[in-house]
Design a protein around this motif. Structure first.
Motif, mmCIF file in Angstrom:
data_model
loop_
_atom_site.group_PDB
_atom_site.id
_atom_site.type_symbol
_atom_site.label_atom_id
_atom_site.label_comp_id
_atom_site.label_asym_id
_atom_site.label_seq_id
_atom_site.Cartn_x
_atom_site.Cartn_y
_atom_site.Cartn_z
ATOM 1 N N GLY A 198 0.817 -1.202 0.000
ATOM 2 C CA GLY A 198 0.000 0.000 0.000
ATOM 3 C C GLY A 198 0.855 1.257 0.000
ATOM 4 O O GLY A 198 2.092 1.202 -0.107
ATOM 5 N N VAL A 199 0.172 2.345 0.146
ATOM 6 C CA VAL A 199 0.815 3.650 0.001
ATOM 7 C C VAL A 199 1.850 3.895 1.098
ATOM 8 O O VAL A 199 2.919 4.449 0.850
ATOM 9 C CB VAL A 199 -0.269 4.754 0.027
ATOM 10 N N TYR A 200 1.534 3.471 2.299
ATOM 11 C CA TYR A 200 2.462 3.760 3.391
ATOM 12 C C TYR A 200 3.698 2.880 3.316
ATOM 13 O O TYR A 200 4.813 3.333 3.595
ATOM 14 C CB TYR A 200 1.763 3.612 4.744
ATOM 15 N N SER A 201 3.541 1.620 2.983
ATOM 16 C CA SER A 201 4.727 0.755 2.871
ATOM 17 C C SER A 201 5.582 1.213 1.687
ATOM 18 O O SER A 201 6.813 1.255 1.782
ATOM 19 C CB SER A 201 4.326 -0.720 2.745
ATOM 20 N N LYS A 202 4.943 1.587 0.618
ATOM 21 C CA LYS A 202 5.696 2.118 -0.536
ATOM 22 C C LYS A 202 6.444 3.387 -0.126
ATOM 23 O O LYS A 202 7.598 3.596 -0.495
ATOM 24 C CB LYS A 202 4.722 2.436 -1.676
ATOM 25 N N GLY A 203 5.793 4.199 0.647
ATOM 26 C CA GLY A 203 6.377 5.478 1.041
ATOM 27 C C GLY A 203 7.543 5.345 2.016
ATOM 28 O O GLY A 203 8.293 6.315 2.224
ATOM 29 N N PHE A 204 7.714 4.172 2.564
ATOM 30 C CA PHE A 204 8.831 3.966 3.484
ATOM 31 C C PHE A 204 10.154 3.877 2.735
ATOM 32 O O PHE A 204 11.227 4.167 3.298
ATOM 33 C CB PHE A 204 8.591 2.685 4.299
ATOM 34 N N ALA A 205 10.105 3.458 1.452
ATOM 35 C CA ALA A 205 11.330 3.186 0.689
ATOM 36 C C ALA A 205 12.317 4.362 0.655
ATOM 37 O O ALA A 205 13.519 4.160 0.884
ATOM 38 C CB ALA A 205 10.966 2.742 -0.723
ATOM 39 N N TYR B 173 -2.570 -3.008 -4.119
ATOM 40 C CA TYR B 173 -2.843 -2.280 -2.870
ATOM 41 C C TYR B 173 -4.146 -2.676 -2.188
ATOM 42 O O TYR B 173 -4.527 -2.068 -1.184
ATOM 43 C CB TYR B 173 -2.818 -0.772 -3.140
ATOM 44 N N ASN B 174 -4.787 -3.673 -2.730
ATOM 45 C CA ASN B 174 -5.940 -4.208 -1.991
ATOM 46 C C ASN B 174 -5.676 -5.648 -1.548
ATOM 47 O O ASN B 174 -6.597 -6.354 -1.139
ATOM 48 C CB ASN B 174 -7.225 -4.120 -2.812
ATOM 49 N N SER C 62 -10.247 10.206 3.691
ATOM 50 C CA SER C 62 -10.087 9.858 2.283
ATOM 51 C C SER C 62 -9.037 8.756 2.141
ATOM 52 O O SER C 62 -8.438 8.321 3.117
ATOM 53 C CB SER C 62 -9.616 11.085 1.511
ATOM 54 N N GLY C 63 -8.811 8.313 0.939
ATOM 55 C CA GLY C 63 -7.623 7.521 0.639
ATOM 56 C C GLY C 63 -6.405 8.422 0.611
ATOM 57 O O GLY C 63 -6.491 9.631 0.857
ATOM 58 N N ARG C 64 -5.260 7.849 0.315
ATOM 59 C CA ARG C 64 -4.015 8.609 0.199
ATOM 60 C C ARG C 64 -3.267 8.109 -1.036
ATOM 61 O O ARG C 64 -3.261 6.906 -1.303
ATOM 62 C CB ARG C 64 -3.120 8.365 1.437
ATOM 63 N N GLY C 65 -2.644 9.003 -1.720
ATOM 64 C CA GLY C 65 -1.821 8.620 -2.866
ATOM 65 C C GLY C 65 -2.633 7.838 -3.874
ATOM 66 O O GLY C 65 -3.668 8.316 -4.364
ATOM 67 N N GLU C 66 -2.193 6.626 -4.156
ATOM 68 C CA GLU C 66 -2.875 5.811 -5.167
ATOM 69 C C GLU C 66 -4.322 5.503 -4.826
ATOM 70 O O GLU C 66 -5.127 5.250 -5.717
ATOM 71 C CB GLU C 66 -2.134 4.471 -5.350
ATOM 72 N N THR C 67 -4.631 5.478 -3.552
ATOM 73 C CA THR C 67 -6.026 5.146 -3.204
ATOM 74 C C THR C 67 -6.905 6.393 -3.075
ATOM 75 O O THR C 67 -8.120 6.286 -2.908
ATOM 76 C CB THR C 67 -6.114 4.317 -1.888
ATOM 77 N N LEU C 68 -6.294 7.538 -3.188
ATOM 78 C CA LEU C 68 -7.065 8.789 -3.077
ATOM 79 C C LEU C 68 -8.116 8.853 -4.190
ATOM 80 O O LEU C 68 -7.807 8.651 -5.364
ATOM 81 C CB LEU C 68 -6.123 9.996 -3.179
ATOM 82 N N GLY C 69 -9.322 9.127 -3.799
ATOM 83 C CA GLY C 69 -10.399 9.239 -4.770
ATOM 84 C C GLY C 69 -11.076 7.910 -5.056
ATOM 85 O O GLY C 69 -12.146 7.871 -5.651
ATOM 86 N N LYS C 70 -10.439 6.831 -4.629
ATOM 87 C CA LYS C 70 -10.992 5.501 -4.939
ATOM 88 C C LYS C 70 -11.736 4.888 -3.751
ATOM 89 O O LYS C 70 -12.466 3.923 -3.920
ATOM 90 C CB LYS C 70 -9.854 4.560 -5.349
ATOM 91 N N LEU C 71 -11.504 5.421 -2.597
ATOM 92 C CA LEU C 71 -12.124 4.830 -1.406
ATOM 93 C C LEU C 71 -12.293 5.890 -0.328
ATOM 94 O O LEU C 71 -11.649 6.944 -0.351
ATOM 95 C CB LEU C 71 -11.276 3.659 -0.881
ATOM 96 N N THR C 72 -13.197 5.585 0.593
ATOM 97 C CA THR C 72 -13.392 6.402 1.797
ATOM 98 C C THR C 72 -13.107 5.501 2.982
ATOM 99 O O THR C 72 -13.423 4.310 2.949
ATOM 100 C CB THR C 72 -14.841 6.915 1.866
ATOM 101 N N ARG C 73 -12.477 6.088 4.007
ATOM 102 C CA ARG C 73 -12.154 5.270 5.174
ATOM 103 C C ARG C 73 -12.947 5.704 6.396
ATOM 104 O O ARG C 73 -13.045 6.895 6.693
ATOM 105 C CB ARG C 73 -10.654 5.356 5.481
ATOM 106 N N ILE C 74 -13.474 4.717 7.054
ATOM 107 C CA ILE C 74 -14.193 4.936 8.311
ATOM 108 C C ILE C 74 -13.289 4.423 9.420
ATOM 109 O O ILE C 74 -12.947 3.242 9.457
ATOM 110 C CB ILE C 74 -15.523 4.146 8.306
ATOM 111 N N GLY C 75 -12.873 5.330 10.287
ATOM 112 C CA GLY C 75 -11.982 4.912 11.369
ATOM 113 C C GLY C 75 -12.755 4.268 12.512
ATOM 114 O O GLY C 75 -13.864 4.701 12.851
#
Lengths: 391, 391, 391, 391
Positions: free
Chosen positions: D92-99, D116-117, D333-346
């Protein structure tokens, strides 16, 4: 998953004490000042002046240092003397309960009563006053909370004014959640508090007093003086340059200022609208789930609390306990005659937001189902949502 | 540099309302629960049980929902009936002020009075009781705050007990700051509150009631019931499974729990010691500055408030205003007969820490100097410090 | 009477973390919003705009999400590249400690140093710059806190400006307690925080950035990006319609808003005046007690912290421990080279009120006496009071 | 009825910052102590020791003074040197962003990525390590929050341990809401924070470090020292008798103590159960409303956040804005690649209570309907309730 009785609840949807606004909680935590510190005296005057904008009484609002049960007793024993004839308008447990205080002075109490799921008809008041022209005080409970019913206070106020009696109104659980003020309803002694729709904890009474009511109290030799029950002692206490009869509840005053600031900033009409919409959504959901409300007619159902009849075969106390244990939701019971017959969902202050109606409906439906009374939660929530979306 | 009246003060060194403990302020900000929520009912019982450890009354302490002026009036009108003879021990404004409440029922009031800078002699009480064997109730104000004097409560209690009368004690401004409890002083009805030495804001009364006092109140037909003034209504309210007569002040209860937790964690003896040392340092400083205290003898000067005589030619109100304007320090005036004759420096709760005595001495000295009455601040602070260091 | 190490102190008179304003504590307790909630984004912009009124930088202030040690490191590594020549003005431990960060990029560091009880002479800066015309960045610590000395930032700023270098200033422990802003001192990169004289807890950095500094950072390939150390990432974050590089410290922002509201309401000049007067009273008291301050000349002693030399034969750590154990007062030690040689009394935020100087003087005097170094507390307090009264 | 962007939201159901527990807010408001005050040093040690019970690392947890983005960068640059080979597990976006952080030292980064799913297959990790026996560090994001997916951390940990590499895990948004600790998952460097499932505001990082990880960092010449990014500097800071490298965020520490106290008092398993049940109810409701979740398989859907795919034709940002404007509910919202594609409920901390799933479902359904995508809210709530009642 069950919530233990010792667990903090998740949602407090009660008719008071209610969940407080976070800003009020922070207000309560403000530095405690000496009551005669000029900074506190200025605060006290400022809070009173802000309240005056919404209480709309002829004279400055009076704060008493105890929750509104103090205010109601104080109002009764201050205003009513042994020579008075009081017309007590009884539409529920709280209005009925006012009588002993009204009678303490030795005054005669005349009662005009309706069933506890009905409200007082202004025409009946007119007839009662015509029958007893010697009535000097008329007492009304605007929102008889244990019934969730709203009496037509402005219409009754006009009748009382025409008659010439003094109009004493318990507006504790309606004030701040719907339109009610001394001016528009010709109220001589309005009793309310910050601990319902203003979203404060219990601890203070707010009074709106007319010039005639002051004159009557001053002329009443039985009116308490040098007592916690005295209203007279507090007449000028709002002024920064006047002494307090005794120490005011400093922290509660600070909390009240936060509440009145929120109320004025949001705008009373907007606050009332969200109370009304939450209640309307709640009623729509109950109806869709086949759960009748307690008031005989929805037109006088309260915007600040919804009373739902307990279905046959359900123990109301068990129902509320199940609602809490299963979902962490706290609801209110009936009181006195209505105890065991209905459950009340509060829509007061911070929880007077439409989605809380959905929370209440879901919890009620789930607990009823668990107790063997299946209802259609989907229909209930859908109906509530439709109301919210149209709101 | 001057502090405006609207500026928050820097130090509140008063006799109440007092500066609250920060942990109490956070307690006040706790989530407001419904009073019948089991989590709150458990809180209420738990708070009462904690109080029982320090009130030490025969029965569980009772909380009334208003600051101790409510408690004092309620105690008087609940305990005292028209057939009673009350010996009111008068050593100051507050004990004198108790008489009208004691007399409300029609009881006879016998007064044993001393000058307001003296305290009651237990032997005089014995003589008074011998002269009037029909006395049924003896009333004492332990710390007559407007004088800053401490009556010998335990010794008087022994005398009253020997006589057989009921002993009613106002321990509002001493409790929590020095040793006083129902057991050690044989008190039948102890009235106090959390808003002085426990460091809470005003809003609650704490009562310690003996079995005899309960019996007397129950037998008293004049004792208030269904009233804010009722003690009887609250007898069982501390039990988590019993109803409240009316809505308790939820936030104040939460604040009180924080206060009692602090008190027990620190240890009462340790708390009393810092109150005593602060007062002693304060008195030493005043003496070194040539400012006599109000009490005729230092042996009965209060550990929770120091009353200093106003020097000739100084307007006491002007003096306090100068103290505040010049240094941001708030002190208390006298009351009634002592008003204008003395200034009081509170040592209660969070400000009962020895260095606050230095703050008060410095501010007082500076303001006196500004008003033309020069004192030696250096001598005052040095004397106070010597006491602290020996403490 | 002794305070245990686990007891909460009574007075925190330190150089940071400092005692926070009660209103700031309540601000920290505000509802935590989602960072992208429009209400929070508006808050963040509003807070920045309020800061802009006092930081007075050419561009909007930048908030970094860590206490100012983050800001100082970030400033050094963002502004300074390997081709730079940095003139580091060293008057104490903190300015000396800046060098490793400044050198991390590989830049050459030129040092102009004075003894740690002296301050930098603007003329010496001019000479140093004349000798090294290739200096591109000049770094100054305005208030070198471990010495309690204030460098003449505005005069040095004028010299730096004339030279054309960028001026990077650590104003962490002076900002908010005395006059210092980007405009009046020609500062290109001002680093400060709310956790000293603004009376907040540690957790945020405030930066004031000139247009030239932004240009320099953007042109610096070594400036951190996508890092906690990046300033560049936050350039536009203040705008409600721009994203945050990462989650800001929501509660600290809420606390900062309370602080800046207090600061603006009281008025910066008034705030500075009480800091200055508190420090002046403190110095006068120390002098009268024969305790020399650390700064070589009182003219550059800090208004926000007073450093007092440790008397011969006294262990400074033991002294502070005694001050705390005996009186509940917390003071700060020196740091690095000054550790063990001086004690610091903070006058920051809520404790920058003159009477706190008296508290500190009394506690210091008492502890010194207990350790065998007798001083005349009376003379000290009298001298302090004389200053306060003349203030 | 519409909520303005400037109105406070009614429900914050986000993935962080999350709604904080009221007790945490009160903790944040605690008196700010000097960091070297012994009472604070004891607090810091006590908080660390409490954390140790749940982090379960070989050595005492380390607190860094910034939200977990600091912890992740610090972990990467402290642990990874130029000679390392890092297997970065990307789901996903966060693991990718760690690089980029992992690569900053010059280390080689080997990537094992899944869509990412999806989540990482432990067998694939084993194969990747077999193919690159020189891998020294394996990095995993346990809960890749922008996808709402949970990687099988314990199984992967076992594979990594067998290989002998160090295992660095981002458990920021899972820790405290489900079972994950250093011991059970063989984690060498666990990075998390209190600002998600522990219900604190952002501002701190919590690290769990193995002995091998300490050894590796100490041996790494590139590991930051004297920097905000240093972990090494903080190794012993938890000990009350050791200095802090720089000022810790005192108020955040106080808030964290309140949070860990709540967590331990409730019991981690019970906390995890309510997170899991809330998420499960949410998923059931979404399914019943025909709204697919983002994770390819429900078995690895997160218990702390539910990602729902944005229906075709709906603008995700508009959807969230409508949810807020219409109901006062804030979602992520999503972040990065998932932005606009999903909504998150915490479902994190205080909102990880099952009925909040109903709130979210109702609000989402209503907003979708308003945007033209009708869903059956009744079916959704009924399905959620069925799950809750079976939970």
């Amino acid at each position: 998953m069950r919530y233990a009785p010792s667990d903090l609840p998740v949602f407090t949807l009660t008719t008071g004490p209610v969940d407080a606004y976070p800003a009020v909680l922070r207000g309560l935590a403000a530095t405690v000042l000496y009551d005669y510190d000029p900074a506190f005296q200025a605060t006290y005057q400022r809070v009173t002046e802000k309240l005056a904008r919404v209480v709309k009484s002829e004279t400055m609002p009076v704060l008493l240092q105890g929750e509104p049960v103090l205010g109601l007793e104080a109002a009764a024993v201050s205003l009513i003397g042994r020579d008075d004839v009081v017309l007590n308008l009884v539409s529920g447990v709280y209005s009925k309960g006012f009588a002993p205080w009204a009678a303490r002075s030795g005054a005669e109490i005349v009662e005009l009563a309706v069933p506890y799921n009905e409200v007082i008809d202004p025409a009946a008041v007119a007839r009662a006053l015509a029958a007893r022209p010697d009535v000097t005080v008329v007492a009304l409970c605007h929102h008889d909370t244990p019934s969730g019913t709203i009496n037509p206070v402005a219409e009754i106020g006009a009748v009382v004014k025409a008659h010439g009696a003094l109009f004493l109104v318990d507006a504790v659980s309606s004030f701040g959640g719907m339109k009610v003020d001394a001016e528009s309803a010709a109220i001589d002694l309005l009793v309310t508090g910050p601990n319902k729709c203003l979203g404060c904890p219990p601890g203070l009474t707010i009074l709106g007093v007319s010039n005639r009511a002051w004159a009557k109290m001053k002329a009443n030799p039985q009116a308490p003086r040098a007592s916690i029950l005295s209203i007279l002692d507090w007449e000028d206490a709002w002024r920064a340059d006047k002494p307090f009869p005794f120490t005011p509840s400093v922290a509660e005053i600070n909390g009240l200022e936060a509440a009145i600031d929120l109320y004025l900033a949001e705008g009373p009409e907007k606050v009332w609208a969200r109370h009304a919409l939450t209640a309307k959504a709640c009623r729509a959901g109950l109806k869709a789930m086949g759960l009748p409300i307690w008031p005989a007619d929805e037109s006088f159902a309260s915007p600040t609390a919804t009373a739902v009849r307990t279905p046959k075969g359900i123990d109301e106390a068990v129902l509320r306990a199940e609602v809490r244990a299963r979902y962490g939701v706290v609801l209110s019971s009936g009181r006195g005659e209505t105890l065991g017959k209905l459950t009340r969902i509060g829509h007061m202050g911070p929880t007077a937001q439409p989605l809380y109606a959905v929370v209440a409906l879901t919890a009620l439906s789930g607990a009823l189902g668990a107790l063997g009374h299946k209802v259609d939660v989907g229909a209930g929530v859908a109906a509530a949502l439709a109301v919210i979306d149209a709101g």
